[in-house]
Design a protein around this motif. Structure first.
Motif, PDB file in Angstrom:
ATOM      1  N   MET A 129       5.753 -42.681 -11.440  1.00 30.24           N
ATOM      2  CA  MET A 129       6.671 -41.729 -10.832  1.00 30.24           C
ATOM      3  C   MET A 129       6.143 -40.302 -10.923  1.00 30.24           C
ATOM      4  O   MET A 129       6.287 -39.508  -9.991  1.00 30.24           O
ATOM      5  CB  MET A 129       8.043 -41.834 -11.502  1.00 30.24           C
ATOM      6  CG  MET A 129       8.719 -43.190 -11.318  1.00 30.24           C
ATOM      7  SD  MET A 129       8.919 -43.667  -9.570  1.00 30.24           S
ATOM      8  CE  MET A 129      10.143 -42.466  -9.052  1.00 30.24           C
ATOM      9  N   ALA A 130       5.520 -39.958 -12.044  1.00 30.49           N
ATOM     10  CA  ALA A 130       4.939 -38.621 -12.196  1.00 30.49           C
ATOM     11  C   ALA A 130       3.803 -38.408 -11.204  1.00 30.49           C
ATOM     12  O   ALA A 130       3.656 -37.330 -10.623  1.00 30.49           O
ATOM     13  CB  ALA A 130       4.448 -38.424 -13.628  1.00 30.49           C
ATOM     14  N   GLU A 131       3.009 -39.454 -10.994  1.00 27.87           N
ATOM     15  CA  GLU A 131       1.922 -39.348 -10.023  1.00 27.87           C
ATOM     16  C   GLU A 131       2.477 -39.152  -8.619  1.00 27.87           C
ATOM     17  O   GLU A 131       1.992 -38.288  -7.858  1.00 27.87           O
ATOM     18  CB  GLU A 131       1.057 -40.604 -10.080  1.00 27.87           C
ATOM     19  CG  GLU A 131      -0.150 -40.554  -9.153  1.00 27.87           C
ATOM     20  CD  GLU A 131      -1.056 -41.745  -9.351  1.00 27.87           C
ATOM     21  OE1 GLU A 131      -2.286 -41.561  -9.235  1.00 27.87           O
ATOM     22  OE2 GLU A 131      -0.552 -42.855  -9.607  1.00 27.87           O
ATOM     23  N   ARG A 132       3.526 -39.907  -8.258  1.00 28.25           N
ATOM     24  CA  ARG A 132       4.119 -39.764  -6.931  1.00 28.25           C
ATOM     25  C   ARG A 132       4.770 -38.392  -6.744  1.00 28.25           C
ATOM     26  O   ARG A 132       4.842 -37.873  -5.631  1.00 28.25           O
ATOM     27  CB  ARG A 132       5.158 -40.859  -6.719  1.00 28.25           C
ATOM     28  CG  ARG A 132       4.561 -42.242  -6.548  1.00 28.25           C
ATOM     29  CD  ARG A 132       5.621 -43.271  -6.182  1.00 28.25           C
ATOM     30  NE  ARG A 132       5.024 -44.589  -5.975  1.00 28.25           N
ATOM     31  CZ  ARG A 132       5.708 -45.651  -5.574  1.00 28.25           C
ATOM     32  NH1 ARG A 132       7.020 -45.551  -5.344  1.00 28.25           N
ATOM     33  NH2 ARG A 132       5.112 -46.810  -5.413  1.00 28.25           N
ATOM     34  N   ALA A 133       5.234 -37.802  -7.848  1.00 26.03           N
ATOM     35  CA  ALA A 133       5.855 -36.478  -7.780  1.00 26.03           C
ATOM     36  C   ALA A 133       4.825 -35.356  -7.643  1.00 26.03           C
ATOM     37  O   ALA A 133       5.199 -34.203  -7.423  1.00 26.03           O
ATOM     38  CB  ALA A 133       6.707 -36.240  -9.027  1.00 26.03           C
ATOM     39  N   GLY A 134       3.539 -35.691  -7.779  1.00 27.74           N
ATOM     40  CA  GLY A 134       2.496 -34.712  -7.534  1.00 27.74           C
ATOM     41  C   GLY A 134       1.865 -34.092  -8.760  1.00 27.74           C
ATOM     42  O   GLY A 134       1.048 -33.173  -8.624  1.00 27.74           O
ATOM     43  N   PHE A 135       2.203 -34.569  -9.945  1.00 32.45           N
ATOM     44  CA  PHE A 135       1.562 -34.028 -11.148  1.00 32.45           C
ATOM     45  C   PHE A 135       0.110 -34.474 -11.206  1.00 32.45           C
ATOM     46  O   PHE A 135      -0.261 -35.520 -10.671  1.00 32.45           O
ATOM     47  CB  PHE A 135       2.309 -34.480 -12.406  1.00 32.45           C
ATOM     48  CG  PHE A 135       3.656 -33.834 -12.556  1.00 32.45           C
ATOM     49  CD1 PHE A 135       3.775 -32.555 -13.068  1.00 32.45           C
ATOM     50  CD2 PHE A 135       4.808 -34.505 -12.159  1.00 32.45           C
ATOM     51  CE1 PHE A 135       5.014 -31.950 -13.196  1.00 32.45           C
ATOM     52  CE2 PHE A 135       6.056 -33.916 -12.289  1.00 32.45           C
ATOM     53  CZ  PHE A 135       6.155 -32.627 -12.803  1.00 32.45           C
TER      54      PHE A 135
END
Length: 235
Positions: free
Chosen positions: A30-36
């Protein structure tokens, strides 16, 4: 490019690295999909979610390494791993670094508390000697297989020995060869400014923005202007 290389190269940029706290592979996704662009695996969050217990050193090395491995299977984002005290002395630190690196850690954070350890923003902590921590930093550097793997040295001394002594310890950890410096639980904007003045330009600085902690909450953009390279939001 390996995550270790990605994270080390990223430290050469002026823009701060914002790392959200995660505790499993789903959160990493989820963090990767959020752009982090990087992740922080908090030891406290694993204790909370895996055991329903406080951050008092109950998680074992094998449990931590297992979580690191499942996260690495799901994402290629660099992950900074909270390895607490390294699970023992300098020899234990060497095994800790080797195992966590093999399972996918791009950065490994070690602190100068003694066992049983406590969350850095709790009272009642105890510390190992500065010399012993210097030895742990050197052991970690010697043990890593990939020279791009970051060794992050954290001091918890402010709440135990006071601010000035914490600065002395931090100087020693820099001299021992740490890649990143983490001065935990700074208690005021004055302490933050003093730490940045002391170390900016000498070593990348990591700061912890944990809700309800002892450090004033400051937006990432402002922390970037102050001179921090990495900010973790472990909660």
């Amino acid at each position: 490019m390996l995550p270790q290389k990605i994270l080390r190269d990223r430290l050469n940029h002026d823009k701060i690295i914002v790392t959200p706290g995660i505790y499993d592979a789903f959160g990493a996704m989820m963090a990767e999909r959020a752009g982090f662009e990087a992740l922080y695996l908090s030891g406290a969050s694993i204790a909370y979610t895996k055991l329903g217990r406080p951050d008092i050193g109950l998680i074992t090395l094998d449990e931590l390494a297992s979580v690191v491995g499942t996260i690495r299977e799901r994402t290629n984002l660099p992950t900074i791993v909270d390895a607490d005290t390294g699970f023992g002395n300098a020899l234990n630190v060497q095994r800790t670094v080797q195992l966590l690196e093999r399972n996918g850690a791009a950065g490994i954070q070690l602190e100068d508390q003694s066992l049983p350890k406590r969350c850095g923003h709790l009272d009642g902590k105890t510390l190992i000697s500065a010399d012993e921590m210097n030895g742990k930093v050197k052991a970690a550097l010697d043990a890593r297989n990939n020279e791009d793997t970051l060794v992050i040295a954290r001091t918890d001394a402010i709440g135990v020995e006071g601010y000035e002594r914490a600065m002395d310890r931090a100087i020693g950890y820099v001299e021992a060869g740490a890649d990143v410096l983490f001065i935990e639980a700074m208690q005021s904007n004055e302490q933050i400014a003093g730490a940045v003045k002391q170390f900016r330009g000498k070593i990348p600085l990591l700061v912890n923005m944990v809700e309800g902690g002892k450090t004033p909450m400051i937006p990432a953009a402002e922390l970037e202007k102050k001179g921090f390279s990495i900010v973790i939001f472990p909660g």
